[in-house]
Design a protein around this motif. Structure first.
Motif, short mmCIF file in Angstrom:
data_model
loop_
_atom_site.label_atom_id
_atom_site.label_comp_id
_atom_site.label_asym_id
_atom_site.label_seq_id
_atom_site.Cartn_x
_atom_site.Cartn_y
_atom_site.Cartn_z
N GLU A 1 -48.12 -10.36 33.94
CA GLU A 1 -47.05 -9.61 32.96
C GLU A 1 -45.91 -10.20 32.81
N LEU A 2 -45.13 -10.35 34.14
CA LEU A 2 -43.74 -10.98 34.15
C LEU A 2 -43.53 -12.37 33.37
N PHE A 3 -44.65 -13.24 33.57
CA PHE A 3 -44.58 -14.31 32.63
C PHE A 3 -44.74 -13.96 31.09
N ARG A 4 -45.44 -12.92 30.95
CA ARG A 4 -45.64 -12.74 29.40
C ARG A 4 -44.38 -11.93 28.87
N MET A 5 -43.63 -11.29 29.70
CA MET A 5 -42.29 -10.76 29.16
C MET A 5 -41.25 -11.70 28.90
N LYS A 6 -41.14 -12.76 29.84
CA LYS A 6 -40.31 -13.90 29.81
C LYS A 6 -40.88 -15.04 28.58
N GLY A 7 -42.12 -14.86 28.09
CA GLY A 7 -42.60 -15.77 27.21
C GLY A 7 -43.05 -16.90 27.79
N LEU A 8 -43.47 -16.91 28.91
CA LEU A 8 -44.23 -18.24 29.66
C LEU A 8 -45.68 -18.11 29.34
N ALA A 9 -46.31 -19.12 29.60
CA ALA A 9 -47.79 -19.10 29.62
C ALA A 9 -48.13 -19.12 31.17
N VAL A 10 -48.86 -18.16 31.33
CA VAL A 10 -49.59 -17.95 32.75
C VAL A 10 -50.68 -19.23 33.32
N LEU A 11 -51.12 -19.57 31.89
CA LEU A 11 -52.18 -20.68 32.39
C LEU A 11 -51.36 -22.08 32.12
N ASN B 1 -50.21 -4.17 28.42
CA ASN B 1 -51.13 -3.34 27.26
C ASN B 1 -52.38 -3.22 27.94
N ILE B 2 -52.47 -3.38 29.33
CA ILE B 2 -53.85 -3.29 29.92
C ILE B 2 -54.23 -1.93 30.15
N LEU B 3 -53.39 -0.81 30.16
CA LEU B 3 -53.58 0.63 30.27
C LEU B 3 -53.22 1.38 29.02
N PRO B 4 -54.03 1.57 27.99
CA PRO B 4 -53.67 2.03 26.81
C PRO B 4 -52.74 3.56 26.99
N GLY B 5 -51.91 3.60 26.56
CA GLY B 5 -50.96 4.66 26.50
C GLY B 5 -49.87 4.67 27.90
N GLY C 1 -49.00 1.42 29.14
CA GLY C 1 -48.47 0.12 29.34
C GLY C 1 -49.20 -0.83 30.26
N GLY C 2 -48.42 -1.43 31.25
CA GLY C 2 -48.88 -2.49 32.13
C GLY C 2 -49.14 -1.98 33.59
N ILE C 3 -49.53 -2.86 34.39
CA ILE C 3 -49.64 -2.49 35.83
C ILE C 3 -48.26 -2.15 36.24
N LEU C 4 -47.43 -3.33 36.20
CA LEU C 4 -45.98 -2.94 36.47
C LEU C 4 -45.40 -1.54 36.12
N ASP C 5 -45.63 -1.31 34.81
CA ASP C 5 -45.39 -0.03 34.22
C ASP C 5 -45.72 1.05 35.41
N ARG C 6 -47.07 1.01 35.71
CA ARG C 6 -47.45 2.11 36.57
C ARG C 6 -47.19 2.16 38.02
N PHE C 7 -46.98 1.06 38.71
CA PHE C 7 -46.82 0.69 39.96
C PHE C 7 -45.46 0.28 40.33
N ASP C 8 -44.48 0.47 39.44
CA ASP C 8 -43.08 -0.13 39.73
C ASP C 8 -42.45 0.74 40.92
N SER C 9 -42.72 1.95 41.12
CA SER C 9 -41.96 2.76 42.04
C SER C 9 -42.77 2.32 43.38
N MET C 10 -44.13 2.11 43.41
CA MET C 10 -45.05 1.83 44.54
C MET C 10 -44.49 0.68 45.29
N LEU C 11 -44.11 -0.43 44.11
CA LEU C 11 -43.72 -1.69 44.60
C LEU C 11 -42.61 -1.95 45.74
#
Length: 263
Positions: A40-50, A235-239, A241-251
């Motif tokens: 997700e971080l790579f996606r936000m920055k516009g980098l290819a994770v592959l 967008n892995i979690l519809p409604g 957002g992403g994993i970082l959106d849900r776990f940002d505080s936990m991290l």
């Protein structure tokens, strides 16, 4: 709202049994979540994770999450950070091979991405190794903070907390979140009195710190998204957002709990 509720129910139905089983199940899940966080971080920055740096960044995060004593028994039990540093050395070494076409500036992003996702989910695994109640305590603190901040902020919020980063958050909401977390923590400690070595007053002070740290972790994620001009980390979690959106505080909360000796 309906989509958010459905996603939350499905996610909990999958995650709670894994959390209950613990062991290899939670380790692999945390490693996968860390990998998705890097993606997700790579996606936000516009980098290819592959790409070579994307694969190395995910590998670095996985090295941090998976306990060395189980997954790398041929190495010392404390080898996780050494394996991660091997990834760092490779990324920095590419600057030599490429004759500085790929520089330390480019290498710094995948390194930070690995640390951010990897250390956070590593400490989720460590917390679970101490018992499921410890993880539930952390979740309750974060959830109580979020709910309290939203409800109080919506009712009486007037003073903006950090408008340049998150314009909807208020000082009143932040204080309401802390108060909610303290109430939940007191109830939890009273019910699970044998879980913590610290006394109730100490746990109240710690909870205030954890609540503040959790809110700061949320603001950090907001700052990252604002910097890259995206609404959600993924967008892995519809409604939701992403994993970082849900776990940002936990991290942020899990490592600080570990640092304070809660687990």
């Amino acid at each position: 709202m309906r989509q958010r509720v459905i996603t939350a129910v499905v996610a909990l139905a999958i995650f709670l049994p894994i959390l209950y089983v613990g062991g290899i199940a939670i380790e692999l899940t945390a490693a996968a979540l860390a990998g998705v966080g890097v993606y997700e971080l790579f996606r936000m920055k516009g980098l290819a994770v592959l790409s070579f740096e994307g694969v190395l960044a995910i590998l670095g995060a996985v090295f941090l999450v998976l306990p060395a004593e189980r997954w790398f028994p041929f190495l010392d039990a404390s080898s996780n950070f050494l394996l991660f540093y091997l990834v760092v050395m490779i990324l920095l070494g590419i600057s030599v091979i490429s004759k500085n076409v790929y520089t330390i500036d480019e290498a710094s992003f995948p390194i930070v991405a690995s640390l951010y996702a990897g250390v956070g989910f590593q400490n989720l695994v460590v917390a679970r190794s101490e018992g499921i109640a410890m993880v539930i305590f952390a979740f309750f603190i974060v959830w109580a903070t979020d709910i309290g901040a939203y409800m109080v902020g919506r009712k009486v919020g007037k003073h903006k907390l950090w408008p340049d980063i998150s314009p909807n958050k208020t000082v009143e909401g932040a204080l309401g979140g802390i108060a909610s977390a303290v109430i939940v923590a007191v109830l939890f400690v009273l019910v699970q009195s044998n879980l913590f070595q610290q006394n109730l007053l100490t746990m109240i002070v710690f909870t205030i710190v954890f609540s503040i740290v959790g809110q700061f972790g949320d603001l950090v994620e907001s700052a990252i998204k604002r910097h890259y001009d995206v609404k959600d980390s993924g967008n892995i979690l519809p409604g939701h957002g992403g994993i970082l959106d849900r776990f940002d505080s936990m991290l942020f909360v899990f490592p600080i709990m570990h640092l304070f000796g809660i687990f």
